[in-house]
Write an enzyme that holds these catalytic residues in place. Structure first.
Site, PDB file in Angstrom:
ATOM      1  N   ASP A  86      41.502  34.118  40.155  1.00  0.00           N
ATOM      2  CA  ASP A  86      40.136  34.161  39.628  1.00  0.00           C
ATOM      3  C   ASP A  86      39.355  35.351  40.152  1.00  0.00           C
ATOM      4  O   ASP A  86      38.241  35.611  39.686  1.00  0.00           O
ATOM      5  CB  ASP A  86      39.379  32.893  40.028  1.00  0.00           C
ATOM      6  CG  ASP A  86      39.031  32.880  41.507  1.00  0.00           C
ATOM      7  OD1 ASP A  86      37.833  32.905  41.833  1.00  0.00           O
ATOM      8  OD2 ASP A  86      39.950  32.862  42.336  1.00  0.00           O
ATOM      9  N   ASP A 120      46.519  30.902  43.029  1.00  0.00           N
ATOM     10  CA  ASP A 120      45.434  30.958  43.992  1.00  0.00           C
ATOM     11  C   ASP A 120      44.811  29.561  43.985  1.00  0.00           C
ATOM     12  O   ASP A 120      44.961  28.815  43.013  1.00  0.00           O
ATOM     13  CB  ASP A 120      44.423  32.015  43.554  1.00  0.00           C
ATOM     14  CG  ASP A 120      43.146  31.979  44.364  1.00  0.00           C
ATOM     15  OD1 ASP A 120      43.223  32.075  45.594  1.00  0.00           O
ATOM     16  OD2 ASP A 120      42.073  31.823  43.761  1.00  0.00           O
ATOM     17  N   ASP A 125      41.227  28.516  45.520  1.00  0.00           N
ATOM     18  CA  ASP A 125      39.770  28.430  45.386  1.00  0.00           C
ATOM     19  C   ASP A 125      39.261  29.217  44.180  1.00  0.00           C
ATOM     20  O   ASP A 125      39.470  30.422  44.082  1.00  0.00           O
ATOM     21  CB  ASP A 125      39.112  28.945  46.659  1.00  0.00           C
ATOM     22  CG  ASP A 125      39.593  28.174  47.877  1.00  0.00           C
ATOM     23  OD1 ASP A 125      39.319  26.968  47.946  1.00  0.00           O
ATOM     24  OD2 ASP A 125      40.274  28.766  48.743  1.00  0.00           O
TER      25      ASP A 125
END
Length: 231
Positions: free
Chosen positions: A171, A12, A14
């Site tokens: 995240d 991922d 961001d």
């Protein structure tokens, strides 16, 4: 031959590779303020971490009853985001080390993100990560964003890797759910500490409750090596 066998790694972007959420918050805050919504807070923003920019804005449009077209909101937010992100988007140092470690081993890597293709390209180029991360999938390019598995499955397809051989770094809970739905293992590094108990994170093969403060390139590599399929 890498000690990681046939593993491919999908990142991922961001909140996982780069700390871009403050820029996304500010871009969204400015866009909403222009529409007369002046009470959007960081705490509000945290509730949308992990879903695509387009889906976030669709939810905000509904939440605040905004009459302006979604396409306009998206264009305004992406423009503001790029203005903020191009000069200043920090890479998590241990994540950069991890990418470089995997690159040295020849491990196939991709980025699968809810950001627009333009935003992903700008961030990867500006941070120098584009050198190693050339395979990129935006949620804009698939039917459904996270928590649907589409972006991760498309990344695996472009890498020529079986989903079962892919490990995702994420995240956010929707991303962990997407990895699980794709049949991929997941290293979860919660951006919002309070969300570490989310059921989606319980599906991760490795959950670092302390987030980026707990992540190290060497420990992640050791976990990958320990979980690599026998070649």
């Amino acid at each position: 031959m890498s000690t990681l066998g046939g593993i491919a790694v999908i990142f991922d972007l961001d909140g996982t590779l780069v700390d871009s959420e403050p820029n996304y918050f500010e871009a969204g805050r400015q866009t909403l303020a222009e529409q007369g919504i002046t009470d959007f807070t960081w705490s509000d923003h945290e509730g949308y971490v992990g879903i695509s920019t387009q889906e976030t804005l669709a939810l905000l449009k509904e939440r605040y009853g905004l009459a302006v077209p979604l396409d306009t909101l998206l264009a305004d937010t992406n423009r503001r985001y790029l203005e903020l992100a191009r000069p200043a988007t920090p890479v998590y140092p241990e994540m950069r080390k991890f990418v470089e470690l995997l690159a040295a081993e020849g491990v196939p890597m991709a980025v699968a993100s809810g950001s627009s293709p333009e935003a992903i390209e700008a961030i990867l180029a500006g941070t120098g990560l584009a050198t190693h991360l050339r395979t990129v999938v935006s949620a804009d390019e698939v039917a459904h964003g996270k928590p649907a598995p589409d972006v991760f499955l498309e990344a695996a397809r472009r890498l020529g890797a079986a989903p079962a051989d892919c490990v995702v770094l994420e995240d956010a809970a929707p991303g962990a759910a997407a990895a699980h739905a794709a049949g991929m293992r997941c290293i979860a590094i919660p951006y919002v500490a309070a969300q570490a108990d989310d059921a989606a994170f319980a599906t991760a093969g490795l959950l670092l409750r302390g987030g980026q403060a707990e992540f190290t390139a060497q420990s992640a590599y050791a976990w990958l090596a320990g979980s690599a399929p026998a070649s």
